[in-house]
Design a protein around this motif. Sequence first.
Motif, PDB file in Angstrom:
ATOM      1  N   PRO A 285      48.393  98.572  32.647  1.00  0.00           N
ATOM      2  CA  PRO A 285      48.893  99.843  33.188  1.00  0.00           C
ATOM      3  C   PRO A 285      47.814 100.654  33.871  1.00  0.00           C
ATOM      4  CG  PRO A 285      48.631  99.987  30.813  1.00  0.00           C
ATOM      5  CD  PRO A 285      48.356  98.563  31.182  1.00  0.00           C
ATOM      6  N   GLY A 286      46.574 100.504  33.431  1.00  0.00           N
ATOM      7  CA  GLY A 286      45.479 101.268  34.010  1.00  0.00           C
ATOM      8  C   GLY A 286      44.179 100.510  33.890  1.00  0.00           C
ATOM      9  N   ILE A 287      43.152 101.000  34.588  1.00  0.00           N
ATOM     10  CA  ILE A 287      41.849 100.354  34.578  1.00  0.00           C
ATOM     11  C   ILE A 287      40.773 101.408  34.384  1.00  0.00           C
ATOM     12  CG2 ILE A 287      42.542  98.427  36.039  1.00  0.00           C
ATOM     13  CD1 ILE A 287      41.299  99.871  38.399  1.00  0.00           C
ATOM     14  N   ARG A 288      39.616 100.965  33.970  1.00  0.00           N
ATOM     15  CA  ARG A 288      38.450 101.833  33.837  1.00  0.00           C
ATOM     16  C   ARG A 288      37.383 101.336  34.792  1.00  0.00           C
ATOM     17  NH1 ARG A 288      36.470 105.209  29.682  1.00  0.00           N
ATOM     18  NH2 ARG A 288      35.017 106.636  30.719  1.00  0.00           N
ATOM     19  N   VAL A 289      36.878 102.221  35.651  1.00  0.00           N
ATOM     20  CA  VAL A 289      35.846 101.864  36.612  1.00  0.00           C
ATOM     21  C   VAL A 289      34.634 102.752  36.383  1.00  0.00           C
ATOM     22  CG1 VAL A 289      37.502 101.066  38.339  1.00  0.00           C
ATOM     23  CG2 VAL A 289      36.740 103.433  38.366  1.00  0.00           C
ATOM     24  N   TYR A 290      33.494 102.342  36.929  1.00  0.00           N
ATOM     25  CA  TYR A 290      32.254 103.098  36.831  1.00  0.00           C
ATOM     26  C   TYR A 290      31.953 103.725  38.187  1.00  0.00           C
ATOM     27  CZ  TYR A 290      31.855 100.229  32.654  1.00  0.00           C
ATOM     28  OH  TYR A 290      32.109  99.603  31.455  1.00  0.00           O
ATOM     29  N   MET A 291      31.576 105.002  38.194  1.00  0.00           N
ATOM     30  CA  MET A 291      31.350 105.725  39.444  1.00  0.00           C
ATOM     31  C   MET A 291      29.987 106.406  39.432  1.00  0.00           C
ATOM     32  SD  MET A 291      35.009 107.592  40.145  1.00  0.00           S
ATOM     33  CE  MET A 291      36.526 106.656  40.313  1.00  0.00           C
ATOM     34  N   ALA A 310      38.491 110.969  35.735  1.00  0.00           N
ATOM     35  CA  ALA A 310      38.258 110.470  37.085  1.00  0.00           C
ATOM     36  C   ALA A 310      38.062 108.961  37.110  1.00  0.00           C
ATOM     37  CB  ALA A 310      37.048 111.162  37.706  1.00  0.00           C
ATOM     38  N   THR A 311      37.477 108.402  36.059  1.00  0.00           N
ATOM     39  CA  THR A 311      37.183 106.970  36.043  1.00  0.00           C
ATOM     40  C   THR A 311      38.289 106.140  35.412  1.00  0.00           C
ATOM     41  OG1 THR A 311      35.963 107.257  33.968  1.00  0.00           O
ATOM     42  CG2 THR A 311      34.694 107.363  35.998  1.00  0.00           C
ATOM     43  N   SER A 312      39.307 106.763  34.844  1.00  0.00           N
ATOM     44  CA  SER A 312      40.478 106.049  34.319  1.00  0.00           C
ATOM     45  C   SER A 312      41.584 106.151  35.361  1.00  0.00           C
ATOM     46  CB  SER A 312      40.925 106.665  32.988  1.00  0.00           C
ATOM     47  OG  SER A 312      39.914 106.534  32.013  1.00  0.00           O
ATOM     48  N   LEU A 313      41.864 105.040  36.019  1.00  0.00           N
ATOM     49  CA  LEU A 313      42.754 105.037  37.170  1.00  0.00           C
ATOM     50  C   LEU A 313      43.938 104.105  36.928  1.00  0.00           C
ATOM     51  CD1 LEU A 313      39.964 104.666  39.880  1.00  0.00           C
ATOM     52  CD2 LEU A 313      41.109 106.788  39.201  1.00  0.00           C
ATOM     53  N   PRO A 314      45.068 104.366  37.591  1.00  0.00           N
ATOM     54  CA  PRO A 314      46.194 103.433  37.495  1.00  0.00           C
ATOM     55  C   PRO A 314      45.826 102.093  38.119  1.00  0.00           C
ATOM     56  CG  PRO A 314      46.874 105.556  38.420  1.00  0.00           C
ATOM     57  CD  PRO A 314      45.389 105.555  38.409  1.00  0.00           C
ATOM     58  N   TYR A 315      46.346 101.023  37.538  1.00  0.00           N
ATOM     59  CA  TYR A 315      46.127  99.708  38.124  1.00  0.00           C
ATOM     60  C   TYR A 315      46.835  99.657  39.478  1.00  0.00           C
ATOM     61  CZ  TYR A 315      45.806  94.635  38.519  1.00  0.00           C
ATOM     62  OH  TYR A 315      45.523  93.356  38.954  1.00  0.00           O
ATOM     63  N   GLY A 316      46.153  99.131  40.476  1.00  0.00           N
ATOM     64  CA  GLY A 316      46.664  99.150  41.839  1.00  0.00           C
ATOM     65  C   GLY A 316      45.963 100.174  42.713  1.00  0.00           C
ATOM     66  N   THR A 317      45.057 100.964  42.118  1.00  0.00           N
ATOM     67  CA  THR A 317      44.291 101.939  42.900  1.00  0.00           C
ATOM     68  C   THR A 317      43.364 101.202  43.861  1.00  0.00           C
ATOM     69  OG1 THR A 317      44.332 103.535  41.101  1.00  0.00           O
ATOM     70  CG2 THR A 317      42.631 103.838  42.763  1.00  0.00           C
ATOM     71  N   ARG A 318      43.250 101.750  45.078  1.00  0.00           N
ATOM     72  CA  ARG A 318      42.354 101.163  46.065  1.00  0.00           C
ATOM     73  C   ARG A 318      41.055 101.961  46.137  1.00  0.00           C
ATOM     74  NH1 ARG A 318      44.912  97.878  50.954  1.00  0.00           N
ATOM     75  NH2 ARG A 318      46.851  97.151  50.000  1.00  0.00           N
ATOM     76  N   LEU A 319      40.095 101.397  46.862  1.00  0.00           N
ATOM     77  CA  LEU A 319      38.766 101.991  46.938  1.00  0.00           C
ATOM     78  C   LEU A 319      38.812 103.418  47.468  1.00  0.00           C
ATOM     79  CD1 LEU A 319      35.690 101.849  46.786  1.00  0.00           C
ATOM     80  CD2 LEU A 319      35.685 100.741  49.028  1.00  0.00           C
ATOM     81  N   LEU A 320      39.574 103.675  48.524  1.00  0.00           N
ATOM     82  CA  LEU A 320      39.599 105.011  49.119  1.00  0.00           C
ATOM     83  C   LEU A 320      40.108 106.046  48.122  1.00  0.00           C
ATOM     84  CD1 LEU A 320      39.188 106.880  51.498  1.00  0.00           C
ATOM     85  CD2 LEU A 320      41.435 106.209  52.368  1.00  0.00           C
ATOM     86  N   ALA A 326      35.934 110.320  43.018  1.00  0.00           N
ATOM     87  CA  ALA A 326      34.488 110.453  42.817  1.00  0.00           C
ATOM     88  C   ALA A 326      33.884 111.555  43.668  1.00  0.00           C
ATOM     89  CB  ALA A 326      33.801 109.131  43.126  1.00  0.00           C
ATOM     90  N   ASN A 327      34.724 112.333  44.370  1.00  0.00           N
ATOM     91  CA  ASN A 327      34.249 113.418  45.235  1.00  0.00           C
ATOM     92  C   ASN A 327      33.319 112.912  46.326  1.00  0.00           C
ATOM     93  OD1 ASN A 327      35.666 115.568  44.123  1.00  0.00           O
ATOM     94  ND2 ASN A 327      34.126 115.938  42.565  1.00  0.00           N
ATOM     95  N   CYS A 328      33.604 111.709  46.830  1.00  0.00           N
ATOM     96  CA  CYS A 328      32.832 111.168  47.950  1.00  0.00           C
ATOM     97  C   CYS A 328      33.490 111.459  49.284  1.00  0.00           C
ATOM     98  CB  CYS A 328      32.669 109.655  47.782  1.00  0.00           C
ATOM     99  SG  CYS A 328      31.698 109.184  46.340  1.00  0.00           S
ATOM    100  N   VAL A 329      34.667 112.060  49.276  1.00  0.00           N
ATOM    101  CA  VAL A 329      35.414 112.345  50.503  1.00  0.00           C
ATOM    102  C   VAL A 329      35.619 113.848  50.593  1.00  0.00           C
ATOM    103  CG1 VAL A 329      37.532 111.919  51.792  1.00  0.00           C
ATOM    104  CG2 VAL A 329      36.595 110.134  50.311  1.00  0.00           C
ATOM    105  N   GLY A 330      35.441 114.395  51.795  1.00  0.00           N
ATOM    106  CA  GLY A 330      35.641 115.827  51.992  1.00  0.00           C
ATOM    107  C   GLY A 330      34.328 116.576  52.004  1.00  0.00           C
ATOM    108  N   GLY A 331      34.426 117.899  52.018  1.00  0.00           N
ATOM    109  CA  GLY A 331      33.231 118.727  52.064  1.00  0.00           C
ATOM    110  C   GLY A 331      32.794 118.981  53.485  1.00  0.00           C
ATOM    111  N   SER A 332      31.519 119.265  53.663  1.00  0.00           N
ATOM    112  CA  SER A 332      30.970 119.570  54.974  1.00  0.00           C
ATOM    113  C   SER A 332      31.064 118.360  55.891  1.00  0.00           C
ATOM    114  CB  SER A 332      29.505 120.014  54.829  1.00  0.00           C
ATOM    115  OG  SER A 332      28.909 120.125  56.092  1.00  0.00           O
ATOM    116  N   TYR A 333      31.477 118.600  57.138  1.00  0.00           N
ATOM    117  CA  TYR A 333      31.582 117.503  58.085  1.00  0.00           C
ATOM    118  C   TYR A 333      30.205 116.936  58.429  1.00  0.00           C
ATOM    119  CZ  TYR A 333      33.802 114.652  61.632  1.00  0.00           C
ATOM    120  OH  TYR A 333      34.274 113.601  62.354  1.00  0.00           O
TER     121      TYR A 333
END
Length: 415
Positions: A285-291, A310-320, A326-333
């Motif tokens: 049902p879910g996976i644990r990843v390291y960030m 943040a690191t416990s995600l549903p199975y089927g989650t993609r990288l994006l 992981a707060n790697c998207v967004g913020g200052s351009y």
Amino acid sequence: MPRSNIRNASLSLAVGALMAGCVSGPAPANHRAALYAPHQAAADRGGHPEGDWIAAAPVARGAPTCDWQVPRELDIYRRASIEEFVSVNAPLAPGDRLVIRILGDSDRLSGTYVVETDGTVRLRGIAPTRAGGGSLQDLETALRGRLLAAGIVRPLRNAVSVSLIEAAGVSVAVSGAVFEPSAVRAGERTPESRIGLKEGAVTGDANVARSVATAIRAAGGVRPDADVQRIYLLRDGAYVELDLSGLVNGWAARDVPITSGDRIIVPSRSCFDAKLARPTPLTPPGIRVYMSNLTRSANNNAGAAIGKDATSLPYGTRLLQALVAANCVGGSYMQSDRRAVLISRNPISGRSVVIERDIEKLVREADRDAYDPFLMPGDAIACYDSRWTNLSEAIGLVSQGVSTVTPAILLDNAL
């Protein structure tokens, strides 16, 4: 040291730092056998996969080709049909609680019994009777025969009756294309869900969790390369082939009950099936990843809000999606020119694979699904700083270096 030499050294330091801030690292190198899914294909300089990874010479590009063969373990087993293999009643197992009633007896032999760890039931006056692996009717027939031979009961059809009060959890072995092949417990009961402890005299129990599908999920669930149309259940020198693809596709499937000592083998098709990269009764049902997100705007993981949720995600989650967590998207351009790496392991070959992606292209490009990998249990994600962030740090380094040189210049003037 002459002042001109000091200035030249400072200038060289500044140029070197600025160049270092604008240089990106080399692309990760992977063995061909490490690639596991089409979305993991090596990207070109623009961040896109190199051509059609599946259609264009898949073997040459390292793509796994679908293959299947009968597991060798089955060579010494006899094939049986489901009707022959599975009893009408769920097979008994150690820990099951039974009510055994002897006609004409109220308290000497009649009462509540538990199937022993060796799979037997022990009544006074007769040898232990095998119960584990058989049905209630099998045990009833065996007890009647032994009690009749011992002269304890008369040859009446209803001389002995056996009823199930509670079906306990069972231990089975699961191997093959599952994330955690091991011996597992299936159908374990919590104290609140145990039958007959509060209700009093009851009979019958349907422990639906004591099944092949539940045991597979207890072993981490099937991998995306699993063959869910050919799952093998082995017991007492025989095996049966089960098609559980209906549990994945939403149609009927016969999930048969299991008993203690059973073995389950899930073969691998040696290729990636995206339909198995989502939550189903057979997958996790879910996976644990390291960030890791060590950017200038987030100097540590705690500051980047990378916690347990943040690191416990549903199975089927993609990288994006994980990069957003992981707060790697967004913020200052100014910091949008960032890159991310995904560290995974091919469960078929056992080789590790490192995939690098341009985060901004994953956000902006329409064909992102072709190179946005699915995450697997235990994957790791790391975000790299943008060139602008590196440049800012380089300028800070130069400023620090110049300020360090300034006192030396003043001291040189004083001397």
